[in-house]
Design an enzyme around this catalytic site. Structure first.
Site, PDB file in Angstrom:
ATOM      1  N   CYS A   1       0.797  -1.239   0.000  1.00 45.87           N
ATOM      2  CA  CYS A   1       0.000   0.000   0.000  1.00 45.87           C
ATOM      3  C   CYS A   1       0.823   1.279   0.000  1.00 45.87           C
ATOM      4  O   CYS A   1       0.692   2.110  -0.905  1.00 45.87           O
ATOM      5  CB  CYS A   1      -0.909   0.055   1.223  1.00 45.87           C
ATOM      6  SG  CYS A   1      -1.984  -1.351   1.435  1.00 45.87           S
TER       7      CYS A   1
ATOM      8  N   HIS B   1      -2.135   6.795   4.222  1.00 48.46           N
ATOM      9  CA  HIS B   1      -1.042   5.831   4.350  1.00 48.46           C
ATOM     10  C   HIS B   1       0.350   6.380   4.051  1.00 48.46           C
ATOM     11  O   HIS B   1       1.263   5.610   3.752  1.00 48.46           O
ATOM     12  CB  HIS B   1      -1.304   4.580   3.480  1.00 48.46           C
ATOM     13  CG  HIS B   1      -1.178   3.327   4.274  1.00 48.46           C
ATOM     14  ND1 HIS B   1      -1.049   2.083   3.714  1.00 48.46           N
ATOM     15  CD2 HIS B   1      -1.132   3.141   5.612  1.00 48.46           C
ATOM     16  CE1 HIS B   1      -0.952   1.179   4.661  1.00 48.46           C
ATOM     17  NE2 HIS B   1      -0.999   1.798   5.819  1.00 48.46           N
TER      18      HIS B   1
END
Ligand SMILES: *[C@@H]1O[C@H](CO)[C@@H](O)[C@H](O)[C@H]1NC(C)=O
Ligand SMILES: *[C@@H]1O[C@H](CO)[C@@H](O)[C@H](O)[C@H]1NC(C)=O
Ligand SMILES: *[C@@H]1O[C@H](CO)[C@@H](O)[C@H](O)[C@H]1NC(C)=O
Ligand SMILES: *[C@@H]1O[C@H](CO)[C@@H](O)[C@H](O)[C@H]1NC(C)=O
Ligand SMILES: *[C@@H]1O[C@H](CO)[C@@H](O)[C@H](O)[C@H]1NC(C)=O
Length: 304
Positions: A78, A141
């Site tokens: 990610c 993130h």
């Protein structure tokens, strides 16, 4: 997450919709929407061969737009993949990368204190110079400490979370992941923002859809060019869907999550038409990496 890295594929697909084949009416500043899925697999869409064909909106988008079946993400995890998308720089340069040992900022759970460097130039910062307004909806993130959050890195608006929706955590050891509206923390996953680990029910995809549409409408009314980075995380373990979609797919809970995302994509495209901006808007759809086996047997049947 480290397990996931060896089980995911960085080979992915990308679909661009609508405007490419049409003449743009405002070529100077077309709106840009990047829809980034989380751990959604290459083979999850009907257009790419998924036999139960439960993604009619994405399949239609592919038919009307352009399909890139060999589109590579920069990393099978990610954070590095997202950092590369937003900076246009390779993970090893943008500071998020994987190693055979402990990953360097490869993802950002509570314990990791790193994040995106202020030296990096992100897409919303480039677009701001051209008068764009930018919003991120969903997962960031790229660091959860205050200086790393989206509004400090070019985005004008944010609705979502800094990290994955892992949990629930025992709050005496570590808190649940927070959910933000701009710079205000609204609550936490599993608390104010419920995800039922037993049934898989959560309303988060619906909230992310409404936040995205609301942003598009406001910018269109104000006649400002916009960049929407729509990054829902329903296909990341633990996968979830809202009640109208739970149990509806032939592919378990994971398929239900994909169905709700497909529905949401269709709804956003519909709003572009309603607002008359479908020929002034580039829409990209892709995923941060390939399917993750961690979203596996108890979450759905997608990889059997
Ligand atoms: C195109 O968008 C720019 C930026 O918002 C605006 O300044 C310009 O007037 C628009 N042009 C047309 C023809 O609508
Ligand atoms: C949370 O952790 C503490 C300390 O280990 C323990 O006493 C408590 O029972 C745990 N609570 C839950 C809900 O697991
Ligand atoms: C988010 O904050 C904006 C103002 O910054 C406010 O207008 C909006 O209603 C808030 N949304 C939610 C869901 O709290
Ligand atoms: C989702 O929203 C509905 C109301 O629209 C509510 O009845 C339901 O409890 C919510 N589910 C969760 C998991 O928050
Ligand atoms: C967008 O382009 C299509 C195809 O050329 C056309 O039919 C449609 O009317 C256009 N929409 C707007 C709002 O201009």
């Amino acid at each position: 997450m480290r397990v996931m890295s060896s089980l995911t594929l960085s080979l992915f697909f990308s679909i661009i919709c609508c405007s490419l084949t049409e003449k743009l009416s405002n070529t100077s500043s077309p709106n840009i929407i990047i829809m980034l899925m989380d751990d959604m697999g290459w083979g999850d869409l009907g257009v790419l061969g998924q036999p139960s064909k439960e993604t009619p909106n994405l399949d239609a988008m592919a038919a009307q737009g352009m399909l890139f079946p060999n589109f590579y993400t920069a990393n099978p995890l990610c954070s590095p993949s997202r950092a590369a998308l937003l900076t246009g720089r390779l993970p090893v340069r943008n500071g998020f990368y994987t190693t055979n040992g402990h990953a360097r900022n490869a993802y950002t759970p509570q314990e990791i204190v790193g994040g995106i460097s202020k030296d990096e130039m992100l897409l919303p910062q480039i677009m701001k110079k051209k008068g764009y307004v930018s919003k991120i909806v969903g997962k960031w993130h790229l660091g959860h400490r205050p200086q790393y959050l989206p509004l400090k890195n070019g985005f004008d608006e944010w609705f979502g979370a800094p990290d994955c929706h892992f949990g629930p955590y025992n709050s005496s050891i570590r808190p649940n992941i927070p959910v933000y509206n701009n710079s205000e923390m609204l609550g936490r996953y599993y608390e104010e923002f419920k995800i039922d680990r037993k049934t898989g029910e959560s309303n988060l995809t619906r909230m992310y859809l409404l936040e995205g549409v609301d942003f598009i409408r406001r910018q269109t009314e104000a006649q400002r060019p916009f960049f929407l980075y729509w990054a829902p995380d329903a296909t990341h373990a633990p996968v979830y869907a809202s009640k109208p979609f739970l149990g509806k797919s032939q592919r378990g809970r994971y398929g239900d999550a994909v169905m709700e995302l497909d529905y949401s994509v269709g709804h956003i495209l519909l709003w572009l038409k309603r607002l008359g901006i479908e020929n002034d808007t580039f829409v990209f759809f892709t995923s941060d990496n390939g399917a993750a086996l961690m979203s596996g047997p108890n979450e759905g049947k997608h990889y059997k």
